[in-house]
Design a protein around this motif. Structure first.
Motif, short mmCIF file in Angstrom:
data_model
loop_
_atom_site.label_atom_id
_atom_site.label_comp_id
_atom_site.label_asym_id
_atom_site.label_seq_id
_atom_site.Cartn_x
_atom_site.Cartn_y
_atom_site.Cartn_z
N ASN A 1 -0.72 17.00 -14.35
CA ASN A 1 -1.95 17.59 -13.80
C ASN A 1 -1.74 17.74 -12.39
N ASN A 2 -1.39 18.50 -11.59
CA ASN A 2 -0.47 18.75 -10.38
C ASN A 2 -2.10 18.18 -9.52
N GLY A 3 -3.32 18.23 -9.50
CA GLY A 3 -4.36 18.67 -9.26
C GLY A 3 -4.29 16.81 -9.08
N LEU A 4 -3.94 16.15 -10.19
CA LEU A 4 -3.67 14.74 -10.28
C LEU A 4 -3.04 14.03 -9.30
N ILE A 5 -1.56 14.63 -9.21
CA ILE A 5 -0.49 14.02 -8.54
C ILE A 5 -0.56 14.35 -7.21
N ILE A 6 -1.21 15.29 -6.83
CA ILE A 6 -0.73 15.91 -4.86
C ILE A 6 -2.10 14.22 -5.04
N THR A 7 -3.37 14.43 -5.11
CA THR A 7 -4.67 13.73 -4.67
C THR A 7 -4.00 11.85 -4.99
N GLY A 8 -4.01 11.74 -6.04
CA GLY A 8 -3.10 10.41 -6.08
C GLY A 8 -2.10 9.55 -5.67
N SER A 9 -1.30 10.96 -5.24
CA SER A 9 -0.12 10.10 -4.49
C SER A 9 -0.46 10.57 -2.26
N LEU A 10 -1.14 11.09 -2.39
CA LEU A 10 -2.26 10.91 -1.42
C LEU A 10 -2.77 9.65 -1.15
N VAL A 11 -3.61 9.32 -1.83
CA VAL A 11 -4.52 7.96 -1.83
C VAL A 11 -3.45 6.81 -1.97
N GLY A 12 -2.47 6.74 -2.72
CA GLY A 12 -1.72 5.74 -2.52
C GLY A 12 -0.50 5.63 -0.90
N ALA A 13 -0.35 6.71 -1.11
CA ALA A 13 0.42 6.63 0.71
C ALA A 13 -0.32 5.89 1.67
N SER A 14 -2.17 6.92 1.65
CA SER A 14 -2.89 6.65 3.07
C SER A 14 -3.17 5.07 3.08
N GLY A 15 -3.39 4.48 1.41
CA GLY A 15 -3.14 3.20 0.72
C GLY A 15 -2.50 2.18 1.63
N LEU A 16 -0.88 2.28 1.63
CA LEU A 16 0.15 1.39 1.53
C LEU A 16 -0.09 1.70 3.27
N ILE A 17 -0.13 2.54 3.97
CA ILE A 17 -0.69 2.63 5.31
C ILE A 17 -1.29 1.79 6.14
N LEU A 18 -2.31 1.99 5.59
CA LEU A 18 -4.03 1.09 5.64
C LEU A 18 -3.40 0.09 5.66
N THR A 19 -3.27 -1.19 4.66
CA THR A 19 -2.39 -1.96 4.04
C THR A 19 -1.59 -2.95 5.13
N THR A 20 -0.89 -1.98 5.88
CA THR A 20 0.44 -2.49 6.69
C THR A 20 -0.12 -2.58 8.14
N ILE A 21 -1.09 -1.59 8.29
CA ILE A 21 -1.78 -1.41 9.12
C ILE A 21 -2.67 -2.90 9.28
N MET A 22 -3.58 -3.08 8.05
CA MET A 22 -4.42 -4.53 8.10
C MET A 22 -3.47 -5.26 8.56
N CYS A 23 -2.22 -5.65 7.68
CA CYS A 23 -1.24 -7.14 7.85
C CYS A 23 -1.19 -6.98 9.41
N LYS A 24 -0.75 -5.84 10.02
CA LYS A 24 -0.42 -6.49 11.21
C LYS A 24 -1.81 -6.81 12.28
N ALA A 25 -2.84 -6.54 11.76
CA ALA A 25 -4.32 -6.53 12.78
C ALA A 25 -4.56 -8.34 12.13
#
Lengths: 294, 94
Positions: free
Chosen positions: A245-269
């Protein structure tokens, strides 16, 4: 019909992108959140129109129960216990991915066991891609589920930091080794005959989720929750690979990537490196010592 | 194989979009953003709906798991979006 469903998933994904984008500035944040909610509505309607969906009774029941619990929690929760709330919701998302993967496995068993060619044609192809996706979906889903609940326990102060982290590091290593061995066996044979192995692997994955988060200090929990949030996105993405299901793949990876970046930003903070959190205990303990020395 | 490469391409591109979109975010918005993206990860409800609404291929157990998945995902979705909204409105008052 199927074309419109795919288009609807695409439109939903665009809404999510605009939604997340909006949430990065205070002015547009409320609107961003609403856009994401609209995207979710579109995706759900599209899923309801899927040709595989025949019965609506159970779906309506599930949505009503889930929605009322969700709304109740959202209204009831104190602002101060927001991190716990987010972590718990996150765990539910991971748990849902885990269950969808197992449910799909069972359906594949029934469909392929029946030998009915028409029925088999509506299911995903039984190949290595599918088996790997099932395992990854179960792994990430289970780790997110248990990890989030350990995080909730820690935030509520019900779970302390263990004095010795060696044991948990050991559990992580052993369960990872077992999982790799189990996955190779699962993929190389007919996966549909390996339901016992799958149950064992689910238990190991659940244990892994606990062992990964317990050694991490309570102060690091916000970062851990952000990371688990990223995992729950990836779990959704893996489920998308299971169901094709492409809908799940797109949205899931979107959240996965943004979550990972947010994690890095929070780590830096917090002036911590991501490896400290990712590799949990030992690194965190060392960092703690060096902080004390400073 | 072609299908796999196509889905994999979508996966990788979506990751890049996610990274680009979120690059600069002020610290006050960390928690709402986390809970907002968390609500979006409730998208797995799509998979749950397809699992629990199926026809002949479902068994009692798979339907049960599917419904349980819908319940969990809906808690995530409804709870997540509403809680995010509450948080953001708090910011506005200040």
């Amino acid at each position: 019909m199927q074309v419109f469903i795919y288009l609807a998933y695409l439109i939903a994904a665009v809404f999510f992108i605009y939604g997340i984008k909006g949430m990065t500035t205070p002015k547009t944040a409320v609107r961003g959140n609403q856009l994401s909610a609209v995207g979710m509505l579109i995706a759900v309607v599209a899923a309801l129109l899927d040709h595989n969906v025949v019965h609506y009774y159970y779906i309506i029941m599930g949505v009503l129960i889930g929605a009322s619990i969700g709304i109740f929690l959202a209204k009831k929760v104190q602002m101060t216990s927001m991190p716990e709330m987010v972590a718990a919701l996150n765990g539910f998302g991971g748990g849902a991915s885990l269950m969808v993967a197992v449910a799909n496995y069972l359906e594949m068993q029934t469909a392929y066991g029946s030998g009915n060619a028409e029925l088999i044609a509506t299911m995903p192809a039984l190949d290595m891609k599918w088996s790997i996706a099932v395992i990854i979906s179960i792994l990430i889903g289970a780790v997110t589920l248990m990890g989030s609940f350990v995080a909730v326990g820690k935030l509520m102060g019900k779970l302390g930091d263990p004095s010795s982290i060696g044991m948990f590091k050991m559990i992580v290593k052993v369960s990872l080794a077992l999982l790799v061995a189990g996955s190779i066996y699962f993929v190389s044979t007919n996966p549909l005959e390996q339901s016992d192995l799958l149950i064992v692997m689910i238990v190991i994955c659940l244990l892994l989720g606990v062992a990964l988060v317990i050694p991490i200090g309570g102060a690091d929990m916000p970062v851990v929750i952000a990371l688990l949030n990223s995992y729950s996105g990836l779990a959704g993405s893996a489920t998308g690979f299971v169901l094709g299901n492409n809908g799940l793949i797109i949205t899931g990876s979107l959240v996965g990537a943004s979550g990972l970046i947010l994690t890095t930003i929070m780590c830096k903070a917090m002036n911590r490196s991501l490896t400290n959190v990712l590799f949990g205990g030992s690194m965190a303990a060392q960092a703690g010592i060096s902080k004390d020395e400073n | 194989m072609e299908m796999l490469m196509l889905t994999f391409t979508i996966f990788v591109l979506a990751i890049f979009v996610g990274v680009e979109v979120i690059n600069k975010v002020p610290p006050t918005l960390h928690t709402p953003l986390m809970s907002g993206t968390n609500a979006i990860s409730g998208i797995v409800v799509v998979g749950a709906i397809i699992s629990s609404g199926g026809g002949e291929q479902t068994s009692g157990l798979s339907t049960f798991l599917g419904v349980l998945a819908i319940v969990l995902a809906c808690i995530n979705i409804f709870g997540g979006f509403m809680v995010t909204d509450r948080m953001l409105h708090m910011f506005k008052k200040k």
